[in-house]
Motif scaffolding. Sequence first.
Motif, PDB file in Angstrom:
ATOM      1  N   CYS A 249       0.875  -1.017   0.019  1.00 51.05           N
ATOM      2  CA  CYS A 249      -0.104  -0.053   0.012  1.00 51.05           C
ATOM      3  C   CYS A 249       1.087   1.206   0.123  1.00 51.05           C
ATOM      4  CB  CYS A 249      -0.805   0.130   1.320  1.00 51.05           C
ATOM      5  SG  CYS A 249      -2.105   1.508   1.359  1.00 51.05           S
ATOM      6  N   VAL A 250       0.397   2.169  -0.665  1.00 48.07           N
ATOM      7  CA  VAL A 250       1.325   3.780  -0.840  1.00 48.07           C
ATOM      8  C   VAL A 250       0.226   4.649   0.027  1.00 48.07           C
ATOM      9  CG1 VAL A 250       2.038   5.556  -2.060  1.00 48.07           C
ATOM     10  CG2 VAL A 250       2.163   3.140  -2.917  1.00 48.07           C
ATOM     11  N   VAL A 251       0.883   5.172   1.138  1.00 45.80           N
ATOM     12  CA  VAL A 251       0.400   6.216   1.986  1.00 45.80           C
ATOM     13  C   VAL A 251       0.859   7.573   1.912  1.00 45.80           C
ATOM     14  CG1 VAL A 251      -0.968   4.742   3.331  1.00 45.80           C
ATOM     15  CG2 VAL A 251       1.137   5.503   4.041  1.00 45.80           C
ATOM     16  N   THR A 252       0.287   8.742   2.568  1.00 43.28           N
ATOM     17  CA  THR A 252       1.281   9.889   2.826  1.00 43.28           C
ATOM     18  C   THR A 252       1.678   9.945   4.034  1.00 43.28           C
ATOM     19  OG1 THR A 252      -0.746  11.071   3.483  1.00 43.28           O
ATOM     20  CG2 THR A 252      -0.469  11.057   1.266  1.00 43.28           C
ATOM     21  N   ARG A 253       2.742  10.821   4.188  1.00 46.04           N
ATOM     22  CA  ARG A 253       3.452  10.904   5.621  1.00 46.04           C
ATOM     23  C   ARG A 253       2.201  11.014   6.573  1.00 46.04           C
ATOM     24  NH1 ARG A 253       4.632  15.515   8.132  1.00 46.04           N
ATOM     25  NH2 ARG A 253       4.348  16.653   6.405  1.00 46.04           N
ATOM     26  N   LEU A 254       1.139  11.921   6.352  1.00 47.02           N
ATOM     27  CA  LEU A 254       0.247  12.140   7.430  1.00 47.02           C
ATOM     28  C   LEU A 254      -0.503  10.719   8.003  1.00 47.02           C
ATOM     29  CD1 LEU A 254      -0.946  15.707   6.372  1.00 47.02           C
ATOM     30  CD2 LEU A 254       0.687  15.026   8.138  1.00 47.02           C
ATOM     31  N   GLU A 255      -0.456   9.900   6.833  1.00 49.34           N
ATOM     32  CA  GLU A 255      -1.361   8.668   7.197  1.00 49.34           C
ATOM     33  C   GLU A 255      -0.393   7.608   7.658  1.00 49.34           C
ATOM     34  OE1 GLU A 255      -4.286   9.204   3.373  1.00 49.34           O
ATOM     35  OE2 GLU A 255      -2.588   8.357   2.821  1.00 49.34           O
ATOM     36  N   VAL A 256       0.567   7.466   7.809  1.00 48.28           N
ATOM     37  CA  VAL A 256       1.496   6.460   8.396  1.00 48.28           C
ATOM     38  C   VAL A 256       1.220   6.118   9.671  1.00 48.28           C
ATOM     39  CG1 VAL A 256       4.077   5.825   8.854  1.00 48.28           C
ATOM     40  CG2 VAL A 256       3.543   6.912   6.781  1.00 48.28           C
TER      41      VAL A 256
END
Length: 291
Positions: A249-256
């Motif tokens: 999965c690829v997420v943004t920094r804020l979603e880690v």
Amino acid sequence: MEKKKKIVQHRPKSFYIKKYLTILVGAIIAAIGLELFLIPNEVIDGGVVGISIMMSSITGMSLGIFLVLLNLPFLYLGYKQIGKNFAIATLIAICLLSLWSFVFGSFPKVTDDPFLAAIFGGIVDGLGVGLIIRAGGSLDGTEIVAIIMDKKSVFSVGEVVMFINLFILSAAGLLYGWDKAMYSLVAYFVISKMIDVVIKGLDESYAVMIVTNEHEEITSALNDRLGRGVTLLHGAGGYTGESKEVLYCVVTRLEVDKLKEIVLEKDESAFVTINVVHDIVGGRFKKKAIH
């Protein structure tokens, strides 16, 4: 025996318009950083730009002349070792920087404080250089040498560039004084960090690999609570041979942090690895709010 047909990739005109407009804007910004902040305060950048600044200071000749002349051998290397498109983009970037350096050279400097010049000049110069690199060009021949040496030696690009710049900044110390050399080192650090910000972006993305036995629940939760798509990979334990499901999965920094919370909530024994993604092409990945 049939000859293989050479595949020629035709890019739309809009691609080249955007590419060279970005290089133009980058060259203008870099010239502002150099001529209005760094050079008037005897603070230099690294690489060929730094050497050009010192040569201009010693001879009284225009900075643009040295930028073009000193980069020519490296451009030839870049053309031979990296490619024609890179060499053309780099040549245009260097010529534009030389032009705009001449234009802004007659403007008054923004500050007399060398520390402020190093910080803010580094930010402005790094922004311009970062835009040029992002568009597929370069302003510095030492980067070309570093890329070539990276392929043929045990040293990384960063290590080669730093090694070269140690000599250049030492020369700046002999020419301008060691305090100015130290300011130049500060400027070089700020420039390198600003280039990273421009290339990678302020909001970095992360690739996440999740090894779990609860793949269905985690996939459903990531879809529902993060709005992220998940790719299911089939694997097996190297020691036990037990079948394992791996989620990608690829997420943004804020979603880690939210992702880790979801995964551990569904499977406390899950194994998670997280890596920075420098760029994303294709797919349906978009920046989304956490919910």
